[in-house]
Motif scaffolding. Structure first.
Motif, PDB file in Angstrom:
ATOM      1  N   GLU A   1       0.829  -1.199   0.000  1.00 61.64           N
ATOM      2  CA  GLU A   1       0.000   0.000   0.000  1.00 61.64           C
ATOM      3  C   GLU A   1       0.868   1.255   0.000  1.00 61.64           C
ATOM      4  N   VAL A   2       2.013   1.181   0.668  1.00 57.54           N
ATOM      5  CA  VAL A   2       2.956   2.299   0.641  1.00 57.54           C
ATOM      6  C   VAL A   2       3.440   2.540  -0.780  1.00 57.54           C
ATOM      7  N   LEU A   3       3.752   1.461  -1.491  1.00 65.73           N
ATOM      8  CA  LEU A   3       4.208   1.594  -2.875  1.00 65.73           C
ATOM      9  C   LEU A   3       3.119   2.191  -3.753  1.00 65.73           C
ATOM     10  N   ALA A   4       1.870   1.827  -3.479  1.00 67.17           N
ATOM     11  CA  ALA A   4       0.759   2.398  -4.243  1.00 67.17           C
ATOM     12  C   ALA A   4       0.647   3.893  -3.995  1.00 67.17           C
ATOM     13  N   LEU A   5       0.887   4.303  -2.758  1.00 65.20           N
ATOM     14  CA  LEU A   5       0.860   5.722  -2.452  1.00 65.20           C
ATOM     15  C   LEU A   5       2.046   6.438  -3.077  1.00 65.20           C
ATOM     16  N   GLU A   6       3.191   5.770  -3.099  1.00 64.79           N
ATOM     17  CA  GLU A   6       4.356   6.349  -3.755  1.00 64.79           C
ATOM     18  C   GLU A   6       4.047   6.638  -5.225  1.00 64.79           C
ATOM     19  N   ASP A   7       3.340   5.727  -5.872  1.00 68.77           N
ATOM     20  CA  ASP A   7       2.949   5.953  -7.262  1.00 68.77           C
ATOM     21  C   ASP A   7       2.058   7.185  -7.384  1.00 68.77           C
ATOM     22  N   ALA A   8       1.176   7.382  -6.405  1.00 72.56           N
ATOM     23  CA  ALA A   8       0.309   8.559  -6.423  1.00 72.56           C
ATOM     24  C   ALA A   8       1.119   9.838  -6.260  1.00 72.56           C
ATOM     25  N   VAL A   9       2.146   9.798  -5.413  1.00 77.13           N
ATOM     26  CA  VAL A   9       2.998  10.966  -5.225  1.00 77.13           C
ATOM     27  C   VAL A   9       3.756  11.274  -6.514  1.00 77.13           C
TER      28      VAL A   9
END
Length: 383
Positions: A198-206
């Motif tokens: 989920e952190v990686l998914a948020l990183e993609d959003a950033v």
């Protein structure tokens, strides 16, 4: 919610009425009052969070997340489940998605309500000014489990991208809150793999936000609201799988009882093994369903008291440094955007030469992105 003439959006992988997204638009004594069914016996005058979103925030242009069950009447069929979930749906029988659509039709606004990825993908942000997307009855799926087919749901990055495409058409700027909520949820279950993905998914959003905005006129803040009792043990060999066991069996690394342990562990939670240390040598600790061992038994892992980090890029980002109380972030945002008590700060910009090289600073877009390894939120303040 910070508006001051700017467009507004809220994106979350949780129910859109959940704690963090609700903070952007609702006022309530209890975070649990997401639907009227949770307010039986409550005095008149108090309104559930879902109702506040639809009736009191009709100006919000982007609403994307989960929590569809709280917007449907108890006799309404959920379009995905194809049955009612009356125990979780609205007691007043009102279909708030229809209320939202009727409001936009009455005002002749270009608006789309969507509940799956196919519908979401078909929305053209160039011709759409309002979007309501409710992709799950409850929270959205974990990224590791997400169905990205036509009947599935968009990723956090995809929602962030479309949100910005819609909001950035406003010449006055916009405020966007984006939350990677399920990082927190997986931690509470002692499920490190789902949480970190989920952190990686948020990183993609950033990354999407960075690529789509200009550092000269968009303040992006990335932070978390709290930590978790999540630990990383030392001494594994270089390159050892972060989800694996500590593979360095030297005298200074092995556990005293001779049983291997994983690099990732929790201080408490539902994966406590009740004093009988399990030999994990024959267990696939890298599987997404594996729950890292907890040191103390609880039905759910707790938050932690350690400080969390905060990062910023864009106008006034130099004010984000060192250690701050959490409310300080809001003051930086309003200061950067020249709203609330800071409106006079930007008065001189009105007289600036429109051909000036710094003309981008004539408008302030609050684009705040909150994201971190525990509970990630995105705040976009386009300045």
């Amino acid at each position: 919610m910070l508006v001051s003439g700017r467009s507004v959006g809220v994106v979350s992988t949780a129910r859109i009425t959940h704690a963090t997204p609700a903070c952007a638009y609702a006022k309530t004594p209890s975070r649990d009052w997401e639907v009227d069914g949770e307010m039986v016996g409550v005095a008149e005058g108090c309104t559930d969070i879902a109702s506040q979103l639809i009736y009191n925030n009709s100006y919000a242009k982007v609403i994307l997340g989960g929590g569809r069950q709280y917007f449907l009447g108890r006799n309404d069929l959920d379009p995905e489940l194809n049955h009612t979930n009356s125990g979780r749906q609205r007691l007043d029988g009102v279909d708030l998605t229809q209320v939202w659509k009727d409001d936009k039709d009455r005002r002749k606004l270009s608006a789309e309500y969507v509940w799956n990825k196919s519908q979401f993908d078909s929305v053209d942000p160039r011709n759409t000014d309002y979007i309501l997307g409710l992709f799950e009855a409850g929270h959205m799926q974990y990224e590791l489990d997400r169905d990205n087919g036509t009947d599935g749901e968009p990723s956090l990055a995809e929602m962030t991208q479309k949100a910005i495409q819609i909001l950035q058409k406003d010449s006055k700027g916009f405020f966007l809150l984006v939350e990677g909520a399920r990082i927190d949820h997986a931690h509470h279950d002692n499920n490190a793999r789902r949480s970190l993905y989920e952190v990686l998914a948020l990183e993609d959003a950033v990354k999407v936000a960075n690529d789509m905005t200009d550092e000269s006129d968009t303040l992006i803040i990335v932070t978390a609201d709290h930590a978790h009792v999540f630990n990383i043990a030392g001494y594994p060999k270089r390159g050892n799988d972060i989800f694996g066991v500590v593979d360095n069996v030297g005298e200074d690394a092995i556990a005293a009882d001779g049983i291997p342990f994983t690099t990732l562990l929790y201080a408490n939670g539902n994966s406590y093994d009740w004093g009988n240390r399990t030999n994990v040598s024959s267990i696939d600790t890298t599987h997404k369903d594996y729950l890292q061992v907890a040191a103390a038994p609880r039905s759910s892992e707790t938050h932690a008291g350690s400080d969390v980090t905060i990062y910023a890029r864009g106008p006034m980002s130099h004010l984000i440094h060192s250690v701050h109380e959490q409310h300080y972030i809001a003051h930086v945002m309003t200061y950067a955007a020249c709203v609330a008590d800071n409106t006079q700060r930007c008065d001189h910009l009105e007289n600036r030469d429109p051909n000036s090289a710094n003309k981008n600073h004539d408008r302030t877009y609050l684009y705040v992105m909150c994201v971190l390894i525990n509970f990630l939120h995105l705040y976009f303040v386009h300045v």
